[in-house]
Design a protein around this motif. Structure first.
Motif, mmCIF file in Angstrom:
data_model
loop_
_atom_site.group_PDB
_atom_site.id
_atom_site.type_symbol
_atom_site.label_atom_id
_atom_site.label_comp_id
_atom_site.label_asym_id
_atom_site.label_seq_id
_atom_site.Cartn_x
_atom_site.Cartn_y
_atom_site.Cartn_z
ATOM 1 N N PRO A 166 -53.712 49.081 58.987
ATOM 2 C CA PRO A 166 -52.392 49.575 59.386
ATOM 3 C C PRO A 166 -52.367 50.296 60.736
ATOM 4 O O PRO A 166 -51.425 50.116 61.514
ATOM 5 C CB PRO A 166 -51.997 50.514 58.244
ATOM 6 N N LEU B 168 -52.367 47.748 63.466
ATOM 7 C CA LEU B 168 -51.058 47.087 63.571
ATOM 8 C C LEU B 168 -50.053 47.984 64.288
ATOM 9 O O LEU B 168 -49.269 47.510 65.113
ATOM 10 C CB LEU B 168 -50.548 46.695 62.189
ATOM 11 N N ASP C 184 -42.584 46.048 61.995
ATOM 12 C CA ASP C 184 -42.277 45.013 61.001
ATOM 13 C C ASP C 184 -42.603 43.619 61.524
ATOM 14 O O ASP C 184 -43.099 42.768 60.785
ATOM 15 C CB ASP C 184 -40.809 45.071 60.575
ATOM 16 N N ARG D 227 -46.421 43.310 61.505
ATOM 17 C CA ARG D 227 -46.918 43.192 60.123
ATOM 18 C C ARG D 227 -46.685 41.782 59.583
ATOM 19 O O ARG D 227 -47.565 41.192 58.954
ATOM 20 C CB ARG D 227 -46.214 44.191 59.212
ATOM 21 N N THR E 11 -45.095 36.989 52.517
ATOM 22 C CA THR E 11 -44.474 38.289 52.783
ATOM 23 C C THR E 11 -43.037 38.290 52.317
ATOM 24 O O THR E 11 -42.392 37.256 52.219
ATOM 25 C CB THR E 11 -44.514 38.632 54.288
ATOM 26 N N THR F 238 -51.406 49.402 50.076
ATOM 27 C CA THR F 238 -52.019 49.362 51.407
ATOM 28 C C THR F 238 -53.224 50.278 51.510
ATOM 29 O O THR F 238 -54.055 50.106 52.400
ATOM 30 C CB THR F 238 -51.012 49.740 52.514
#
Length: 120
Positions: free
Chosen positions: A45, A48, A60, A63, A74, A92
């Motif tokens: 994360p 990202l 977003d 991701r 997703t 996560t």
């Protein structure tokens, strides 16, 4: 993921180094993500988040591109249920093996729900 990074770099005339500097990432990390055809798993994360900052796009978008590059399905609709937000946030934090167990459990529950619906 490759397409997202390359298109942003082309639009802005940026190099891997430019994206890396803007996002606070090593150049090698940006290059690896941008040139790997299929990721075995999405980057963590924090990576990202930094990549989104470096590309100047929403988290977003990054991701979703990372999930697609790793072959994951997703959910593209906004989530308004707080229970779902908590579940997603908790997942996560799991390591990849534990996430695979959660995924298998969810798929099993969905299959059972479909079977019950089909027999109703």
């Amino acid at each position: 993921m490759q397409q997202l990074i390359r298109s942003r770099m082309d639009e802005r005339r940026w190099s891997y180094g430019d994206v890396a500097q803007r996002g606070g990432l090593p150049r090698s990390t940006v290059h690896h993500i941008a040139t790997t055809g299929k990721l075995t798993r999405p980057p963590n994360p924090a990576t990202l988040e930094r990549l989104a900052a470096g590309l100047e796009v929403s988290l977003d978008i990054v991701r979703a591109a990372a999930a697609d590059a790793a072959g994951l399905r997703t959910w593209r609709e906004p989530v308004t249920d707080p229970e779902i937000d908590v579940l997603v946030a908790a997942v996560t934090q799991l390591d990849p093996e534990d996430r695979r167990h959660v995924q298998a459990l969810v798929e099993s529950l969905l299959d059972n729900a479909r079977r019950r619906t089909d027999h109703a």
